[in-house]
Each structure stands twice: as C-alpha cells, then as structure tokens.
Design a protein around this motif. Sequence first.
Motif, PDB file in Angstrom:
ATOM      1  N   SER A 266       0.829  -1.209   0.000  1.00  0.00           N
ATOM      2  CA  SER A 266       0.000   0.000   0.000  1.00  0.00           C
ATOM      3  C   SER A 266       0.862   1.258   0.000  1.00  0.00           C
ATOM      4  N   VAL A 267       1.971   1.222   0.770  1.00  0.00           N
ATOM      5  CA  VAL A 267       2.880   2.373   0.801  1.00  0.00           C
ATOM      6  C   VAL A 267       3.570   2.533  -0.544  1.00  0.00           C
ATOM      7  N   TYR A 268       3.968   1.408  -1.146  1.00  0.00           N
ATOM      8  CA  TYR A 268       4.664   1.500  -2.432  1.00  0.00           C
ATOM      9  C   TYR A 268       3.776   2.116  -3.509  1.00  0.00           C
ATOM     10  N   TRP A 269       2.520   1.673  -3.587  1.00  0.00           N
ATOM     11  CA  TRP A 269       1.661   2.159  -4.671  1.00  0.00           C
ATOM     12  C   TRP A 269       1.179   3.588  -4.444  1.00  0.00           C
ATOM     13  N   ARG A 270       1.331   4.095  -3.211  1.00  0.00           N
ATOM     14  CA  ARG A 270       1.021   5.513  -2.991  1.00  0.00           C
ATOM     15  C   ARG A 270       2.086   6.404  -3.614  1.00  0.00           C
ATOM     16  N   SER A 271       3.330   5.927  -3.597  1.00  0.00           N
ATOM     17  CA  SER A 271       4.418   6.674  -4.239  1.00  0.00           C
ATOM     18  C   SER A 271       5.325   5.675  -4.962  1.00  0.00           C
ATOM     19  N   PRO A 272       4.880   5.127  -6.078  1.00  0.00           N
ATOM     20  CA  PRO A 272       5.652   4.083  -6.773  1.00  0.00           C
ATOM     21  C   PRO A 272       6.947   4.635  -7.352  1.00  0.00           C
ATOM     22  N   PHE A 273       7.934   3.776  -7.439  1.00  0.00           N
ATOM     23  CA  PHE A 273       9.220   4.128  -8.030  1.00  0.00           C
ATOM     24  C   PHE A 273       9.750   2.915  -8.792  1.00  0.00           C
ATOM     25  N   PRO A 274      10.481   3.130  -9.890  1.00  0.00           N
ATOM     26  CA  PRO A 274      11.062   2.014 -10.636  1.00  0.00           C
ATOM     27  C   PRO A 274      12.404   1.610 -10.038  1.00  0.00           C
TER      28      PRO A 274
END
Length: 482
Positions: A266-274
């Motif tokens: 959930s935290v990752y998809w709030r501020s996704p990064f490659p």
Amino acid sequence: MCVNCIRNEVDITENIPKQATIHFCRGCERYLQPPGIWVPAQLESKELLTLCLKKLKGLNKVRLVDAGFIWTEPHSKRIKVKLTIQKEVFANTVLQQIFQVEFIVSSQQCDECTRLAAQNTWKASVQVRQKVEHKRTFLYLEQLILKHNAHKDTTNIKETKDGIDFYYGQRAHAIKMVEFLAAVVPIKYKTSEQLISTDIHTSTSNYKFTYSVEIAPVCRDDLVVLPKKLANSLGSLSQLLVCTRISNSIHLLDINSLQSGDLSHSVYWRSPFPSLASSKAMIEYYVLDVEPLGPVNGKHVLADVHVARMSDFGRNDTQFIARSHMGSLLNPGDTVMGYDLTRANFNHDEFNKLNMQNLPDVILVRKTYPVRRKKNKQRNWKIQQLGKQEEEMLPRKQDQAKIEHDMEMFMRDLEEDPEFRSTVNIFKQDGPAPAHDDDMMTDGEFEEEDFPEISLEEMLDEMAINMDDPDQAMADDDEMMI
C-alpha cells in the motif's frame, strides 16, 4: 395356487423398467447423477452400480436381494445389471424373481467440459502483468500457484508476452485468485465489466468481469533509490538500497549499515518508483580479500571486500574496496555479482539528487558460482509448470533464447539459495544420474567443491498435488520471495 402357477400369473417386475439411459462425459470421464451432479465411477464399480440403481423407478416398492453386473464390451455403450428382488404377493407368500436391466450410455458434456471446449464462455478473467525485462517473477509465481493449487478453478490459462491471463466460469473464483496474488506479491488491480446481454422481462443482465493486476516492477537483487521522504519514514534508511526479497511487501537492505526495511504494497503504490538497475545490469567481480568488520544482522555480516572486475583480472591492477553484507559467505578466490557505479549512467531524478561523493564505486549483491553444468548432463530434479496456452504467433528465435535464459537463471537461483527454494515444490528427475563434481568445471578447468546442489531430502516424488484449502496452506509459509 402352487408356487409355479403363482410365478406364471404374477410378475413382480412389471413396474420396474427393463431399459434406462445414463449420461457419460467423455472429457472428464464422469457420469451424471440427476439433477446436476457429475460423479467419477469406474466400470463395474460400486459407485456405478449405485448410480444405475437410482435410475430405476419402482425399485423402492420391492425388496432388493442382490445386484451385479453382467460383462459387456467396454466400448459397446451398454451396461447390463442382473437384479434379484422379492415381494409379498399374497398373505404369507413371498415371491422372488431374477431379471436384468440394460442401461444405454449416452454421451453428454458436463458444464465444465463445455466451457473448456467452447470459446468466449468465461465470466471473469484475471490479467497479471509486470513491467520488467525478464520472466523470472512469473516463473516463481507459477510455482507458488502450483504449490497451493490456486489454479484449480480456471477454465483456461493463456501466456502472453507481458504476463499470464487466467479465465474463470464464475466471478467469485477470479476474486479468489486476486486475493491469492495480493497475499504473495505487491500488486494493485482495477476491475472492468462488459455487458453481454440483458433480459428486459426480468431486468437481469449478464456481464463479463476483467481484473487487471499489476505487480510492482521491483524484483529480487534490484538496485533502488527511494525518495528521501519515503526513506526517512522507514527509519532513516539510506536512499540507495538493494532489494533482498519480495513477498506481499518489498524487503530492502542498506549494505553499508545492514539496516533493513519492509515497504508494504500500500505504501509503495502511494508513491511508486522504478528500479534503478535490474539484475541484468550486474557484472562479475573476483574477490581478492575479505576484511570482516563485525556487525551482524541475522545471516548478514558486514565486511570490506577487495574485488576486481573479471574483465580486468590479469590485465590491469584496477581494484575496488566495497562494503558488503556477505562477510560470512565470501572468501578470497570467490566470484560475486554486483553493480559498477563508476561506469553506470542512470537517468533517474532521485539518483541525480544524491551526493555523488558519498556513493560507493561497487555494490556487491550475491555470490556466484562459475561452475556450470555441461549441456549433455541433466539436473537430478525438476519443477512442474502450468498447462498454459501460448500465443498463436510463434516466438522469434531471440525471444525463445531469452525465455530459455530466464528459465536457466531461475533454476540456478533455486540451486544457490536454500531459503528461496523452500517455498517451491521440487521433484525428482527421472532419467540419467545427476552430474558429479568431475562433470562441473570452472573456466580455469579446475573443480569447485562448494557448488550448490539440491539434496534428495528436499525433493518430492512426482504426484498430483491437490490441496483442499490453498489459502490455509499458503499461510504455512512464513516468507515467499521473488
């Protein structure tokens, strides 16, 4: 009347039909038990005899003494049953009679086989995608699905260029697959529906549902750069980290301090990064010396490792000192894969904001083994694969080579990491004996004693794994890694 005259005058079988029809599905080899249950039964079995007797009306008005099959040709589509019944015809007079009933076996497809044979009969589909340049994530995800029998309700599975499509006859089965995926990998999904038909008289509509699932594009051994705010929220971690494993969260490690952090989906998809760099960008280094520094975090031991590029080894004196978490694994003479930041050119906003003076020259990720099996030798183990329907277009030669390379890399990951393969079902390989140490040589033509092998205790005999509750079985594994 005497007994013989009674037998001539009275027929206690007159209300029992002498011929009946039973329905058989040739696709799954099951018989129809009305009204809509399909049951498996072998010829001349108790299950088939029970099904035949239930088809006879009037049998409940007499006493059944004996029943048995009369042999017929298996391909004749005829089943004959000999019955012995009794019935009281006069006061204190019981008559016993023997007769036979012929059952005609009629072919009829069950609902499941009909959905498989027909096109466009699915009600829901799950489209799984990941935007990375390799298939190793899907190879491992396929093993998790097989181990937990999560594909048991699928009507069809198609392999596409970017992922896998699962098709279902019921929407609930598709939702269950999405829940399984959310438990093992960091995903996000969206739902769409398509109207198929509408009944204006009953105001009911028929829809097809599609669940588009995207897996986070961060994989094991990837090099990542976290946004500064996100790194601080994880306990003031360094921004430059290595991904050590993927479950339903992303596990990150700072190789300079051995600090680790778990990034929930959930935290990752709030501020996704490659990923800054994937495992394909790693190069091989030769270990010259190892200086342990002492701090230990679980299986990780901090050390300063003196390395040289394999391409430079023996040609020049270029060396690097890299801070590594593999102090307990590496010894002089070993080889290790890592990222060369001195020659890298990254087009990444967060990376460009870092203080370049504090960046290491080399980031070591994993120990490697230059020993490779000869092509004429097979592994003594194997893994199962899903019965996927491939795309109609044949893959190009280079695409096929890429698929084979990804599979080989995945097999080596299983060999080299016991914790990684503990979540996968590995089966014994039938055929030639496993390769011995003398069949596995380094590039310098010498034997390597510590080449990782999978022991027989870790292998299973090949069988059909059928688990009643895949969700409960999935909970038994503490960690699932990609």
